[in-house]
Design a protein around this motif. Structure first.
Motif, PDB file in Angstrom:
ATOM      1  N   ARG A   1       0.846  -1.200   0.000  1.00  0.00           N
ATOM      2  CA  ARG A   1       0.000   0.000   0.000  1.00  0.00           C
ATOM      3  C   ARG A   1       0.874   1.238   0.000  1.00  0.00           C
ATOM      4  O   ARG A   1       1.756   1.383   0.852  1.00  0.00           O
ATOM      5  CB  ARG A   1      -0.918   0.033   1.222  1.00  0.00           C
ATOM      6  CG  ARG A   1      -1.846   1.248   1.269  1.00  0.00           C
ATOM      7  CD  ARG A   1      -2.772   1.215   2.472  1.00  0.00           C
ATOM      8  NE  ARG A   1      -2.043   1.215   3.731  1.00  0.00           N
ATOM      9  CZ  ARG A   1      -1.573   2.319   4.336  1.00  0.00           C
ATOM     10  NH1 ARG A   1      -1.752   3.504   3.771  1.00  0.00           N
ATOM     11  NH2 ARG A   1      -0.927   2.222   5.472  1.00  0.00           N
TER      12      ARG A   1
ATOM     13  N   GLY B   1      -2.847   5.749  -0.729  1.00  0.00           N
ATOM     14  CA  GLY B   1      -3.462   4.486  -0.346  1.00  0.00           C
ATOM     15  C   GLY B   1      -3.636   3.459  -1.447  1.00  0.00           C
ATOM     16  O   GLY B   1      -4.274   2.420  -1.213  1.00  0.00           O
ATOM     17  N   GLU B   2      -3.091   3.673  -2.653  1.00  0.00           N
ATOM     18  CA  GLU B   2      -3.245   2.664  -3.709  1.00  0.00           C
ATOM     19  C   GLU B   2      -2.584   1.360  -3.281  1.00  0.00           C
ATOM     20  O   GLU B   2      -1.516   1.365  -2.668  1.00  0.00           O
ATOM     21  CB  GLU B   2      -2.636   3.158  -5.015  1.00  0.00           C
ATOM     22  CG  GLU B   2      -2.838   2.184  -6.173  1.00  0.00           C
ATOM     23  CD  GLU B   2      -2.519   2.805  -7.525  1.00  0.00           C
ATOM     24  OE1 GLU B   2      -3.317   3.641  -7.974  1.00  0.00           O
ATOM     25  OE2 GLU B   2      -1.484   2.450  -8.100  1.00  0.00           O
ATOM     26  N   GLN B   3      -3.221   0.216  -3.631  1.00  0.00           N
ATOM     27  CA  GLN B   3      -2.761  -1.087  -3.189  1.00  0.00           C
ATOM     28  C   GLN B   3      -2.539  -2.042  -4.362  1.00  0.00           C
ATOM     29  O   GLN B   3      -3.271  -2.020  -5.351  1.00  0.00           O
ATOM     30  CB  GLN B   3      -3.786  -1.708  -2.230  1.00  0.00           C
ATOM     31  CG  GLN B   3      -4.030  -0.877  -0.988  1.00  0.00           C
ATOM     32  CD  GLN B   3      -4.935  -1.566   0.013  1.00  0.00           C
ATOM     33  OE1 GLN B   3      -4.541  -1.821   1.148  1.00  0.00           O
ATOM     34  NE2 GLN B   3      -6.164  -1.859  -0.385  1.00  0.00           N
TER      35      GLN B   3
END
Length: 217
Positions: free
Chosen positions: A39, A44-46
């Motif tokens: 993450r 917050g991109e995962q």
């Protein structure tokens, strides 16, 4: 608690906070496979590495944050049992090396040597490691504030390279690629995360490289 990388099937995940990236490691059954959720701490991109099994547990890890992509390190079934369900429920892109795409249960976007996979504003470099399977890959994150981090699938473990079914040609390919593309390029403090079991560093394994070659596995 400090991160050790020690996880067990059914047990709690291990969390590692880097300057720009969070690494969550979990073991899923029945073959004690490691899956890694990365993450980006900015936005917050995962991204998930190996949707190996137990889709509900992996989806719980993903939570409400969404999933940009699932990267499959190689085509062996124990590394993709949950792939179809995770992709269907999250809308994530499915990525794998072109040479292993045919063995996967869904269509994937092909990766090749030197490509990058974005995790927000962090980048993973694709490293092609032939031998365990034709399209096995490792993913390298060069932490600008710390040591490199390397996700090796089943190509490199503490104690040796991955299984090549006692095929001398495949073993030669794998040990050559691991030595030239990983050990010759990266420093001893590089931390690596394998597809099963405990983590290690390149420095801890480097002295044994001649022994690995001599024994042939």
């Amino acid at each position: 608690m400090p991160y050790t990388g020690d996880v067990t099937p059914g047990g709690p995940p291990a969390f590692r906070e880097l300057d720009r990236l969070t690494v969550t490691k979990v073991s899923v059954g029945p073959m004690d496979n490691n899956a890694y959720l990365l993450r980006c701490r900015d936005g917050g991109e995962q991204v998930l590495i190996d949707a190996a099994n137990e889709a509900p547990r992996l989806l719980d890890l993903v939570g409400d944050g969404g999933l940009a992509a699932v990267v499959t390190t190689h085509r062996h079934m124990d590394h993709w049992v949950a792939l179809e369900e995770v992709v269907a429920k999250t809308g994530a892109r499915a990525l794998a090396h072109a040479d292993d795409a045919e063995g996967l249960p869904i269509d994937v976007e092909p990766l090749r040597e030197g490509d990058t996979v974005a995790v927000g504003n962090c980048a993973l470099e694709v490293i092609h490691l032939r031998g365990h399977t034709p399209g096995s890959i490792a993913l390298l994150y060069r932490d600008p504030a710390g040591v490199p981090h390397l996700f090796t699938g089943d190509s490199l473990f503490p104690g040796g390279v991955g299984n090549t079914d006692q095929d001398p040609e495949r073993f030669g390919q794998l040990v050559d690629d691991v030595e030239q593309k990983l050990f010759d390029r990266l420093p001893d403090e590089t931390w690596f995360y394998p597809g099963h079991g405990k983590d290690s560093t390149l420095g801890a394994e480097r002295p044994a490289l001649p022994q690995w070659r001599a024994r042939g596995w």
